[in-house]
Design a protein around this motif. Structure first.
Motif, mmCIF file in Angstrom:
data_model
loop_
_atom_site.group_PDB
_atom_site.id
_atom_site.type_symbol
_atom_site.label_atom_id
_atom_site.label_comp_id
_atom_site.label_asym_id
_atom_site.label_seq_id
_atom_site.Cartn_x
_atom_site.Cartn_y
_atom_site.Cartn_z
ATOM 1 N N ILE A 122 0.844 -1.192 0.000
ATOM 2 C CA ILE A 122 0.000 0.000 0.000
ATOM 3 C C ILE A 122 0.881 1.244 0.000
ATOM 4 O O ILE A 122 1.732 1.398 0.872
ATOM 5 C CB ILE A 122 -0.918 0.002 1.229
ATOM 6 N N PRO A 123 0.683 2.122 -0.986
ATOM 7 C CA PRO A 123 1.497 3.340 -1.020
ATOM 8 C C PRO A 123 1.136 4.278 0.124
ATOM 9 O O PRO A 123 0.020 4.237 0.636
ATOM 10 C CB PRO A 123 1.144 3.966 -2.376
ATOM 11 N N ILE A 125 0.168 7.712 2.020
ATOM 12 C CA ILE A 125 -0.608 8.910 1.706
ATOM 13 C C ILE A 125 -0.443 9.916 2.849
ATOM 14 O O ILE A 125 -0.002 9.568 3.932
ATOM 15 C CB ILE A 125 -2.115 8.610 1.552
ATOM 16 N N THR A 126 -0.800 11.149 2.542
ATOM 17 C CA THR A 126 -0.731 12.184 3.573
ATOM 18 C C THR A 126 -2.128 12.604 3.960
ATOM 19 O O THR A 126 -2.915 13.028 3.122
ATOM 20 C CB THR A 126 0.046 13.408 3.035
ATOM 21 N N LEU A 127 -2.433 12.466 5.228
ATOM 22 C CA LEU A 127 -3.754 12.853 5.708
ATOM 23 C C LEU A 127 -3.801 14.353 5.978
ATOM 24 O O LEU A 127 -2.759 14.970 6.206
ATOM 25 C CB LEU A 127 -4.073 12.099 7.001
ATOM 26 N N PRO A 128 -4.990 14.942 5.955
ATOM 27 C CA PRO A 128 -5.102 16.357 6.319
ATOM 28 C C PRO A 128 -4.628 16.558 7.759
ATOM 29 O O PRO A 128 -4.634 15.620 8.555
ATOM 30 C CB PRO A 128 -6.607 16.630 6.219
ATOM 31 N N LYS A 129 -4.256 17.778 8.078
ATOM 32 C CA LYS A 129 -3.775 18.120 9.411
ATOM 33 C C LYS A 129 -4.819 17.766 10.471
ATOM 34 O O LYS A 129 -6.005 18.010 10.288
ATOM 35 C CB LYS A 129 -3.493 19.638 9.473
ATOM 36 N N GLY A 130 -4.369 17.163 11.546
ATOM 37 C CA GLY A 130 -5.278 16.886 12.658
ATOM 38 C C GLY A 130 -5.765 15.455 12.691
ATOM 39 O O GLY A 130 -6.365 15.028 13.665
ATOM 40 N N TYR A 131 -5.520 14.719 11.618
ATOM 41 C CA TYR A 131 -5.944 13.319 11.584
ATOM 42 C C TYR A 131 -4.783 12.408 11.974
ATOM 43 O O TYR A 131 -3.643 12.647 11.574
ATOM 44 C CB TYR A 131 -6.408 12.934 10.179
ATOM 45 N N SER A 132 -5.111 11.356 12.730
ATOM 46 C CA SER A 132 -4.072 10.399 13.081
ATOM 47 C C SER A 132 -4.407 9.027 12.506
ATOM 48 O O SER A 132 -5.531 8.534 12.648
ATOM 49 C CB SER A 132 -3.929 10.347 14.602
ATOM 50 N N MET A 133 -3.432 8.420 11.839
ATOM 51 C CA MET A 133 -3.674 7.155 11.149
ATOM 52 C C MET A 133 -3.265 5.972 12.022
ATOM 53 O O MET A 133 -2.228 6.000 12.662
ATOM 54 C CB MET A 133 -2.852 7.121 9.861
ATOM 55 N N LYS A 134 -4.098 4.955 12.050
ATOM 56 C CA LYS A 134 -3.769 3.770 12.828
ATOM 57 C C LYS A 134 -3.642 2.561 11.912
ATOM 58 O O LYS A 134 -2.836 1.679 12.143
ATOM 59 C CB LYS A 134 -4.869 3.516 13.867
ATOM 60 N N GLU A 135 -4.466 2.534 10.893
ATOM 61 C CA GLU A 135 -4.513 1.384 10.006
ATOM 62 C C GLU A 135 -4.917 1.860 8.633
ATOM 63 O O GLU A 135 -5.648 2.839 8.497
ATOM 64 C CB GLU A 135 -5.576 0.405 10.542
ATOM 65 N N ILE A 136 -4.413 1.179 7.628
ATOM 66 C CA ILE A 136 -4.788 1.583 6.275
ATOM 67 C C ILE A 136 -5.110 0.343 5.452
ATOM 68 O O ILE A 136 -4.467 -0.689 5.585
ATOM 69 C CB ILE A 136 -3.662 2.438 5.637
ATOM 70 N N ASN A 137 -6.150 0.446 4.650
ATOM 71 C CA ASN A 137 -6.575 -0.687 3.835
ATOM 72 C C ASN A 137 -6.809 -0.254 2.397
ATOM 73 O O ASN A 137 -7.356 0.820 2.155
ATOM 74 C CB ASN A 137 -7.881 -1.274 4.381
ATOM 75 N N VAL B 139 -9.227 2.863 2.639
ATOM 76 C CA VAL B 139 -9.888 3.231 3.894
ATOM 77 C C VAL B 139 -8.854 3.342 4.998
ATOM 78 O O VAL B 139 -8.069 2.419 5.211
ATOM 79 C CB VAL B 139 -10.941 2.187 4.305
ATOM 80 N N ASN B 141 -8.151 3.967 9.062
ATOM 81 C CA ASN B 141 -8.694 4.022 10.424
ATOM 82 C C ASN B 141 -7.792 4.869 11.306
ATOM 83 O O ASN B 141 -6.578 4.884 11.108
ATOM 84 C CB ASN B 141 -8.735 2.620 11.035
ATOM 85 N N ILE B 143 -7.935 8.386 14.393
ATOM 86 C CA ILE B 143 -8.706 9.361 15.161
ATOM 87 C C ILE B 143 -8.887 10.605 14.293
ATOM 88 O O ILE B 143 -7.929 11.111 13.711
ATOM 89 C CB ILE B 143 -7.975 9.758 16.464
#
Lengths: 149, 149
Positions: A122-123, A125-137, B139, B141, B143
């Motif tokens: 899975i490549p 990605i950059t989430l918008p500011k303020g989001y925290s990533m735990k898992e990606i699918n 997708v 996951n 916060i």
DNA sequence: TATAGAATGCAACTTTGTTGCAAAATACTT
DNA sequence: AAGTATTTTGCAACAAAGTTGCATTCTATA
């Protein structure tokens, strides 16, 4: 026959090791369900497992799958048809304790199988500011190799 | 009061336009469900819609959502907890006829909301030889912004 | 091998989704 | 604007999926 027994013993040993590693008691239903996963080439729905382990109660299968999920032995795959599919985690996924399953999943629209594309990662990605990533699918729908032929 | 009516009329006009564009007959249940989607900031489960449109039969909601899916008015989002979530398609998605929903979806583990990250597009990947891609979903996951504060 | 604790099977139940059909609403024609 | 064909809705009945409590059975361990 001797050969077959030796194969089954091998798998038996493997399933018991997995259970011991996760400090789960060794029961025939758990071993059976693990064997099903080990010999499956695709991700499985609850229903698939029910058919392949019909000697066990539906409730037992629900509870066993939940236990395996909790221990990180298996993981769920988000699918576009929103059926729940389960697959074994890779070795290092289990041993490392926390779940990280970094490959793309493929859903064949023709045969309905869910495949782990272990070689396709899975490549980032950059989430918008303020989001925290735990898992990606990442899930791809289409026609699989076998169905294309 | 006048202001409120004007707002509702505006939304009423918008929902009717969407239905007409998709050559669907205009009924109160369809308008209501579209209004729910238009005022929702997140993707919705069937259950959410049932609560917000409780004057309509469960079956009607199932059929309406299916109709909207068929026409490309809404799309489903694969989630890791394997609940079905629905969200409105973007404007160009509807008008272009075929579905292309190229943004990443975010599932907040804390508040449970499913958000469309319209600004984060799904990166391209290369499938193994022999596979054909029709749809791709990503997708994440974690916060969400609101829960982090 | 005895026993505490865990897992299983059963029954009953809730939730979720589906189907056929009669009644009601909508769109269309004139 | 009224009548009619077509579509949509609600109801009932059903099927499938998932959950819970509890008594029984099995597993691990002393």
């Amino acid at each position: 026959m001797i050969f077959l027994n030796s194969l089954q013993n091998k798998m038996g040993a493997q399933t018991e090791l997995i259970l011991k590693t996760s400090s789960l008691s060794i029961t025939s239903s758990r071993k059976k369900i693990l064997e099903i996963f080990l010999s499956a080439s695709t991700a499985l729905a609850h229903q698939d497992i029910e058919k392949l382990a019909e000697q066990y109660d539906r409730v037992t299968i629900y509870r066993t799958l939940q236990t395996f999920l909790d221990r990180g032995i298996i993981h769920t795959i988000p699918t576009t048809d929103n059926t729940i599919k389960y697959a074994l985690c890779s070795d290092d996924c289990i041993t490392s304790g926390h779940h990280h399953d970094n490959h793309v999943h493929f859903l064949c629209d023709q045969c309905g199988r869910t495949l782990c594309l272990d070689d396709v990662s899975i490549p980032a990605i950059t989430l918008p500011k303020g989001y925290s990533m735990k898992e990606i699918n990442m899930v791809v729908n289409g026609i699989c190799k076998t169905c294309m032929e």
